[in-house]
Design a protein around this motif. Structure first.
Motif, PDB file in Angstrom:
ATOM      1  N   CYS A  46       0.832  -1.209   0.000  1.00 35.82           N
ATOM      2  CA  CYS A  46       0.000   0.000   0.000  1.00 35.82           C
ATOM      3  C   CYS A  46       0.863   1.255   0.000  1.00 35.82           C
ATOM      4  O   CYS A  46       0.585   2.224  -0.724  1.00 35.82           O
ATOM      5  CB  CYS A  46      -0.929   0.007   1.212  1.00 35.82           C
ATOM      6  N   LYS A  47       1.907   1.229   0.802  1.00 35.50           N
ATOM      7  CA  LYS A  47       2.821   2.364   0.867  1.00 35.50           C
ATOM      8  C   LYS A  47       3.514   2.566  -0.476  1.00 35.50           C
ATOM      9  O   LYS A  47       3.692   3.701  -0.943  1.00 35.50           O
ATOM     10  CB  LYS A  47       3.855   2.139   1.972  1.00 35.50           C
ATOM     11  N   LYS A  48       3.888   1.472  -1.123  1.00 31.08           N
ATOM     12  CA  LYS A  48       4.555   1.554  -2.426  1.00 31.08           C
ATOM     13  C   LYS A  48       3.684   2.248  -3.451  1.00 31.08           C
ATOM     14  O   LYS A  48       4.178   2.974  -4.325  1.00 31.08           O
ATOM     15  CB  LYS A  48       4.935   0.149  -2.906  1.00 31.08           C
ATOM     16  N   PHE A  49       2.362   2.035  -3.361  1.00 31.57           N
ATOM     17  CA  PHE A  49       1.430   2.643  -4.302  1.00 31.57           C
ATOM     18  C   PHE A  49       0.876   3.982  -3.804  1.00 31.57           C
ATOM     19  O   PHE A  49       0.038   4.586  -4.467  1.00 31.57           O
ATOM     20  CB  PHE A  49       0.286   1.677  -4.608  1.00 31.57           C
ATOM     21  N   GLY A  50       1.318   4.409  -2.637  1.00 29.50           N
ATOM     22  CA  GLY A  50       0.890   5.710  -2.113  1.00 29.50           C
ATOM     23  C   GLY A  50      -0.586   5.758  -1.748  1.00 29.50           C
ATOM     24  O   GLY A  50      -1.233   6.802  -1.909  1.00 29.50           O
ATOM     25  N   LEU A  51      -1.130   4.661  -1.226  1.00 26.62           N
ATOM     26  CA  LEU A  51      -2.565   4.567  -0.968  1.00 26.62           C
ATOM     27  C   LEU A  51      -2.909   4.952   0.468  1.00 26.62           C
ATOM     28  O   LEU A  51      -2.224   4.555   1.410  1.00 26.62           O
ATOM     29  CB  LEU A  51      -3.055   3.140  -1.241  1.00 26.62           C
ATOM     30  N   SER A  52      -4.005   5.675   0.607  1.00 23.15           N
ATOM     31  CA  SER A  52      -4.506   6.019   1.935  1.00 23.15           C
ATOM     32  C   SER A  52      -5.921   5.491   2.148  1.00 23.15           C
ATOM     33  O   SER A  52      -6.503   5.712   3.214  1.00 23.15           O
ATOM     34  CB  SER A  52      -4.496   7.543   2.120  1.00 23.15           C
ATOM     35  N   ASN A  53      -6.481   4.798   1.148  1.00 18.03           N
ATOM     36  CA  ASN A  53      -7.862   4.316   1.262  1.00 18.03           C
ATOM     37  C   ASN A  53      -7.948   2.805   1.475  1.00 18.03           C
ATOM     38  O   ASN A  53      -8.988   2.203   1.223  1.00 18.03           O
ATOM     39  CB  ASN A  53      -8.689   4.729   0.033  1.00 18.03           C
ATOM     40  N   VAL A  54      -6.840   2.200   1.935  1.00 19.04           N
ATOM     41  CA  VAL A  54      -6.842   0.780   2.277  1.00 19.04           C
ATOM     42  C   VAL A  54      -6.530   0.625   3.762  1.00 19.04           C
ATOM     43  O   VAL A  54      -5.529   1.150   4.254  1.00 19.04           O
ATOM     44  CB  VAL A  54      -5.802  -0.021   1.461  1.00 19.04           C
ATOM     45  N   GLN A  55      -7.398  -0.078   4.468  1.00 18.68           N
ATOM     46  CA  GLN A  55      -7.174  -0.407   5.874  1.00 18.68           C
ATOM     47  C   GLN A  55      -6.859  -1.891   5.958  1.00 18.68           C
ATOM     48  O   GLN A  55      -7.634  -2.710   5.454  1.00 18.68           O
ATOM     49  CB  GLN A  55      -8.411  -0.067   6.704  1.00 18.68           C
ATOM     50  N   VAL A  56      -5.749  -2.237   6.571  1.00 20.65           N
ATOM     51  CA  VAL A  56      -5.342  -3.634   6.669  1.00 20.65           C
ATOM     52  C   VAL A  56      -5.617  -4.127   8.090  1.00 20.65           C
ATOM     53  O   VAL A  56      -5.153  -3.523   9.064  1.00 20.65           O
ATOM     54  CB  VAL A  56      -3.854  -3.818   6.307  1.00 20.65           C
TER      55      VAL A  56
END
Length: 199
Positions: free
Chosen positions: A88-98
């Motif tokens: 998620c960090k690699k893709f710069g995402l803030s809309n995924v909760q793990v």
């Protein structure tokens, strides 16, 4: 801070090589991922639960394609949770909760209620599907994948038990061109069953 991996397109199909992996942890290959994403029929503001997310490829690609959507990826192993978070960090995402948890036990802790559910793993699959169905929003859609006949039977029985509408069963058969020394060969990926139904 590194620049996020670029995927400027409005269609799915992020290369498998773009995702970090851990040996032995399953990953939905690009061709299967495209099929699953098409069956999910995500809306711009939908909430997606990805159960048994593995490497996180479907959750991540869904979040890239629908940046206003909320994606919750559930995985039981702490090391794999860290892997998904890293991707998620690699893709710069803030809309995924793990979330670290085991379905169906952890489902009651998840929020908000999902418009779409993707089931990529867990045991027994029928029990997980039937439990997920209770949380699925009205007119929601569920998509599940399996490589085994046992999984196919379990998911089919689950969709029948919950009386899902518009049930579809697809088996993918994908071959990729690979170089083996001087030769070029078509190498088959593991066949995957993709089942879907609507509430």
């Amino acid at each position: 801070m590194s620049t996020p991996f670029p995927w400027p397109y409005r269609t799915p199909g992020i290369p498998d090589s773009a995702f970090e992996r851990i040996p032995g942890i399953p990953m939905s290959p690009r061709e299967v991922r495209v099929l699953v994403l098409s069956q999910l029929r995500l809306g711009e503001n939908h909430c997606l639960w990805d159960i048994g997310a593995g490497t996180g490829t479907i959750a991540i690609e869904a979040a890239v394609l629908c940046p206003k959507a909320q994606v919750i990826a559930v995985e039981r192993d702490a090391e794999v949770v860290s892997l998904i978070e890293g991707n998620c960090k690699k893709f710069g995402l803030s809309n995924v909760q793990v979330i670290q948890g085991t379905a169906p036990d952890c489902l009651q802790q998840l929020s908000p209620r999902p418009d779409r559910i993707c089931i990529e793993g867990g045991h027994p699959l029928q029990e997980i599907l039937e439990s997920c169905w209770q949380y699925l929003s009205p007119e929601g859609r569920i998509v599940a994948t399996t490589h085994s006949l046992d999984g196919l039977y379990g998911l089919s029985a689950g969709l029948a038990a919950v009386r899902a509408h518009h049930v579809e069963v697809i088996q993918s058969a994908v071959n990729r061109l690979e170089h083996r020394g001087r030769a070029q060969m078509l190498v088959s990926l593991d066949p995957t069953f993709v089942l879907s139904g609507e509430k």
